[in-house]
Design a protein around this motif. Sequence first.
Motif, PDB file in Angstrom:
ATOM      1  N   VAL A 165       0.863  -1.171   0.000  1.00 24.46           N
ATOM      2  CA  VAL A 165       0.000   0.000   0.000  1.00 24.46           C
ATOM      3  C   VAL A 165       0.904   1.227   0.000  1.00 24.46           C
ATOM      4  CG1 VAL A 165      -1.933   1.168   1.102  1.00 24.46           C
ATOM      5  CG2 VAL A 165      -1.667  -1.300   1.389  1.00 24.46           C
ATOM      6  N   GLU A 166       0.806   2.021  -1.043  1.00 24.70           N
ATOM      7  CA  GLU A 166       1.700   3.155  -1.198  1.00 24.70           C
ATOM      8  C   GLU A 166       1.346   4.283  -0.229  1.00 24.70           C
ATOM      9  OE1 GLU A 166       4.409   2.976  -2.987  1.00 24.70           O
ATOM     10  OE2 GLU A 166       3.815   0.946  -3.581  1.00 24.70           O
ATOM     11  N   SER A 167       2.312   5.119   0.044  1.00 23.99           N
ATOM     12  CA  SER A 167       2.115   6.247   0.951  1.00 23.99           C
ATOM     13  C   SER A 167       0.993   7.154   0.445  1.00 23.99           C
ATOM     14  CB  SER A 167       3.424   7.035   1.061  1.00 23.99           C
ATOM     15  OG  SER A 167       3.281   8.120   1.936  1.00 23.99           O
ATOM     16  N   GLY A 168       0.015   7.436   1.319  1.00 25.25           N
ATOM     17  CA  GLY A 168      -1.099   8.292   0.960  1.00 25.25           C
ATOM     18  C   GLY A 168      -2.190   7.616   0.160  1.00 25.25           C
ATOM     19  N   GLU A 169      -2.108   6.315  -0.025  1.00 28.42           N
ATOM     20  CA  GLU A 169      -3.090   5.569  -0.809  1.00 28.42           C
ATOM     21  C   GLU A 169      -4.199   5.045   0.094  1.00 28.42           C
ATOM     22  OE1 GLU A 169      -3.110   1.995  -4.151  1.00 28.42           O
ATOM     23  OE2 GLU A 169      -1.636   1.910  -2.540  1.00 28.42           O
ATOM     24  N   MET A 170      -5.420   4.959  -0.457  1.00 30.38           N
ATOM     25  CA  MET A 170      -6.527   4.308   0.230  1.00 30.38           C
ATOM     26  C   MET A 170      -6.830   2.997  -0.493  1.00 30.38           C
ATOM     27  SD  MET A 170      -8.804   4.420   2.729  1.00 30.38           S
ATOM     28  CE  MET A 170      -9.517   5.989   3.237  1.00 30.38           C
ATOM     29  N   LEU A 171      -6.634   1.882   0.208  1.00 37.28           N
ATOM     30  CA  LEU A 171      -6.887   0.553  -0.347  1.00 37.28           C
ATOM     31  C   LEU A 171      -8.073  -0.065   0.371  1.00 37.28           C
ATOM     32  CD1 LEU A 171      -5.777  -1.912  -2.133  1.00 37.28           C
ATOM     33  CD2 LEU A 171      -4.811  -2.712   0.032  1.00 37.28           C
ATOM     34  N   SER A 172      -9.024  -0.591  -0.382  1.00 33.95           N
ATOM     35  CA  SER A 172     -10.153  -1.309   0.209  1.00 33.95           C
ATOM     36  C   SER A 172      -9.944  -2.811   0.080  1.00 33.95           C
ATOM     37  CB  SER A 172     -11.468  -0.924  -0.474  1.00 33.95           C
ATOM     38  OG  SER A 172     -11.915   0.326  -0.047  1.00 33.95           O
ATOM     39  N   LEU A 173     -10.226  -3.527   1.174  1.00 31.08           N
ATOM     40  CA  LEU A 173     -10.304  -4.984   1.140  1.00 31.08           C
ATOM     41  C   LEU A 173     -11.778  -5.324   0.992  1.00 31.08           C
ATOM     42  CD1 LEU A 173      -7.867  -5.921   4.066  1.00 31.08           C
ATOM     43  CD2 LEU A 173      -7.344  -5.631   1.636  1.00 31.08           C
ATOM     44  N   LEU A 174     -12.142  -5.874  -0.141  1.00 27.65           N
ATOM     45  CA  LEU A 174     -13.536  -6.112  -0.498  1.00 27.65           C
ATOM     46  C   LEU A 174     -13.782  -7.602  -0.671  1.00 27.65           C
ATOM     47  CD1 LEU A 174     -16.344  -5.047  -1.562  1.00 27.65           C
ATOM     48  CD2 LEU A 174     -15.282  -5.001  -3.840  1.00 27.65           C
ATOM     49  N   GLY A 175     -14.874  -8.081  -0.088  1.00 26.50           N
ATOM     50  CA  GLY A 175     -15.207  -9.489  -0.262  1.00 26.50           C
ATOM     51  C   GLY A 175     -16.372  -9.888   0.611  1.00 26.50           C
ATOM     52  N   TYR A 196      -5.800  15.002   5.104  1.00 27.01           N
ATOM     53  CA  TYR A 196      -4.803  14.661   6.118  1.00 27.01           C
ATOM     54  C   TYR A 196      -3.613  13.913   5.525  1.00 27.01           C
ATOM     55  CZ  TYR A 196      -7.590  16.130  10.152  1.00 27.01           C
ATOM     56  OH  TYR A 196      -8.269  16.873  11.085  1.00 27.01           O
ATOM     57  N   GLY A 197      -3.815  13.244   4.376  1.00 25.91           N
ATOM     58  CA  GLY A 197      -2.724  12.569   3.701  1.00 25.91           C
ATOM     59  C   GLY A 197      -2.317  11.239   4.293  1.00 25.91           C
ATOM     60  N   PHE A 198      -3.168  10.641   5.147  1.00 31.05           N
ATOM     61  CA  PHE A 198      -2.794   9.362   5.746  1.00 31.05           C
ATOM     62  C   PHE A 198      -2.992   8.210   4.756  1.00 31.05           C
ATOM     63  CE2 PHE A 198      -7.238  10.135   7.079  1.00 31.05           C
ATOM     64  CZ  PHE A 198      -7.865   9.000   6.586  1.00 31.05           C
ATOM     65  N   THR A 199      -2.275   7.136   4.981  1.00 30.31           N
ATOM     66  CA  THR A 199      -2.470   5.889   4.254  1.00 30.31           C
ATOM     67  C   THR A 199      -3.623   5.148   4.910  1.00 30.31           C
ATOM     68  OG1 THR A 199      -0.106   5.824   3.779  1.00 30.31           O
ATOM     69  CG2 THR A 199      -1.333   3.771   3.468  1.00 30.31           C
ATOM     70  N   GLY A 200      -4.524   4.572   4.115  1.00 29.10           N
ATOM     71  CA  GLY A 200      -5.715   3.946   4.689  1.00 29.10           C
ATOM     72  C   GLY A 200      -5.995   2.560   4.149  1.00 29.10           C
ATOM     73  N   ILE A 201      -6.520   1.704   5.039  1.00 31.09           N
ATOM     74  CA  ILE A 201      -7.046   0.385   4.657  1.00 31.09           C
ATOM     75  C   ILE A 201      -8.511   0.359   5.074  1.00 31.09           C
ATOM     76  CG2 ILE A 201      -6.842  -2.125   4.871  1.00 31.09           C
ATOM     77  CD1 ILE A 201      -4.334  -0.998   3.799  1.00 31.09           C
ATOM     78  N   PHE A 202      -9.397   0.101   4.126  1.00 25.71           N
ATOM     79  CA  PHE A 202     -10.841   0.159   4.364  1.00 25.71           C
ATOM     80  C   PHE A 202     -11.445  -1.206   4.084  1.00 25.71           C
ATOM     81  CE2 PHE A 202     -15.236   1.242   3.800  1.00 25.71           C
ATOM     82  CZ  PHE A 202     -15.446   2.409   4.528  1.00 25.71           C
ATOM     83  N   VAL A 203     -12.029  -1.820   5.109  1.00 27.87           N
ATOM     84  CA  VAL A 203     -12.659  -3.138   4.953  1.00 27.87           C
ATOM     85  C   VAL A 203     -14.158  -2.958   4.709  1.00 27.87           C
ATOM     86  CG1 VAL A 203     -13.393  -5.187   6.239  1.00 27.87           C
ATOM     87  CG2 VAL A 203     -11.000  -4.514   6.240  1.00 27.87           C
ATOM     88  N   THR A 204     -14.672  -3.607   3.673  1.00 26.23           N
ATOM     89  CA  THR A 204     -16.097  -3.534   3.373  1.00 26.23           C
ATOM     90  C   THR A 204     -16.531  -4.742   2.549  1.00 26.23           C
ATOM     91  OG1 THR A 204     -17.829  -2.161   2.353  1.00 26.23           O
ATOM     92  CG2 THR A 204     -15.684  -2.168   1.279  1.00 26.23           C
TER      93      THR A 204
END
Length: 363
Positions: A26-36, A183-191
């Motif tokens: 997960v790159e710096s400042g990226e928002m990645l979703s874990l979907l399933g 804010y520029g944070f790196t994020g992991i979003f579960v949905t």
Amino acid sequence: MSQLIIQDLVKQYGSNTVVQNLNIAVESGEMLSLLGPSGCGKTTTLRMIAGMHSPTSGSIQLDGRELTHVPPHKRDVGLVFQNYALFPHLTVFENVAFGLKRHGVPKGEIKGRVMGALESVQLANLAERYPAQMSGGQQQRVALARTLVLKPPLVLFDEPLSNLDAKLRQALGIEIRALQREYGFTGIFVTHDQEEAMTISDRIAVMNGGRIVQMGTPQEIYMHPADPFVADFVGESNLFPVSAVQPAAGYWRFELPGGHRLSAENAGNGPSAPPAHAMIRPEAVLVQRQPQDAGDTERQGYNRLIGEVAFINYTGSSYLIGLNVKGLDSHFIVRMQNTRKQFDLRLGEAAVVEWPIHETLTF
């Protein structure tokens, strides 16, 4: 902003492997979703990143720092829960200030940071209220402010919108995305909600059976699904088994159940072996009453099917139409935009559906 690297992550409970050899960057400042779907391993993965579960094997690194065996409170990772997890006996201000006090932030700095965080989620005027005096959406905003006030480099979202109604979910999802960029944070979003994942994410990792089956941008996942599971899970789809597959000058020609003959492009980047499934997105399809002379004649560059209108659902912005087509076990679905012109389809009558050949995907 921080980079998260997950390598060969495995989680087993006895003989049951919940997460299998997961590799994510997960790159710096990226928002990645874990979907399933439920049970696919996405929440377990999130909890291992947070330190709430210990991996059976593998590595979790944040900016080159190994976190795999670091206690949760020393990881500098923010976590936004599904159930808000607010202290009911504390005001909104006190809930947001709680973490700052635990981290030893000077008293003179706390008020400014708390009010700044509350302003960012549009709750500065409710600082003296208690959680019980607020709506679910407002409580989730407080939970978000409580995390953001600590300025963590990595924020984990554990299905934070699942308890909200559909309209509020959409609005708060857009707000979370805006705050993440601010804010520029790196994020992991579960949905488990594909529309939510598309709204919030730079990239989506689709999980099934403890594995990532496809990772890409929302557009890549939707327009070019890697397999029938992704095609069926992400968005609406008409997905059918195919037979009698024959290659023909850049095309696959094949039959659906019932003997319907269709074509799909095979530009050399498709499967090397004949496909087993075909998929058509409902919004790519045109539908009209069957003209008297329609027969089975195909328009050049288009696939065609003839069926009987089984249902018409009006959704405001569009019509969802289902057709009974001979030989198909499920309805053929069409989503037609509401152009406010006269709608002339009727239940039980014959209709023709057509779509460009290049819109037919094969797996």
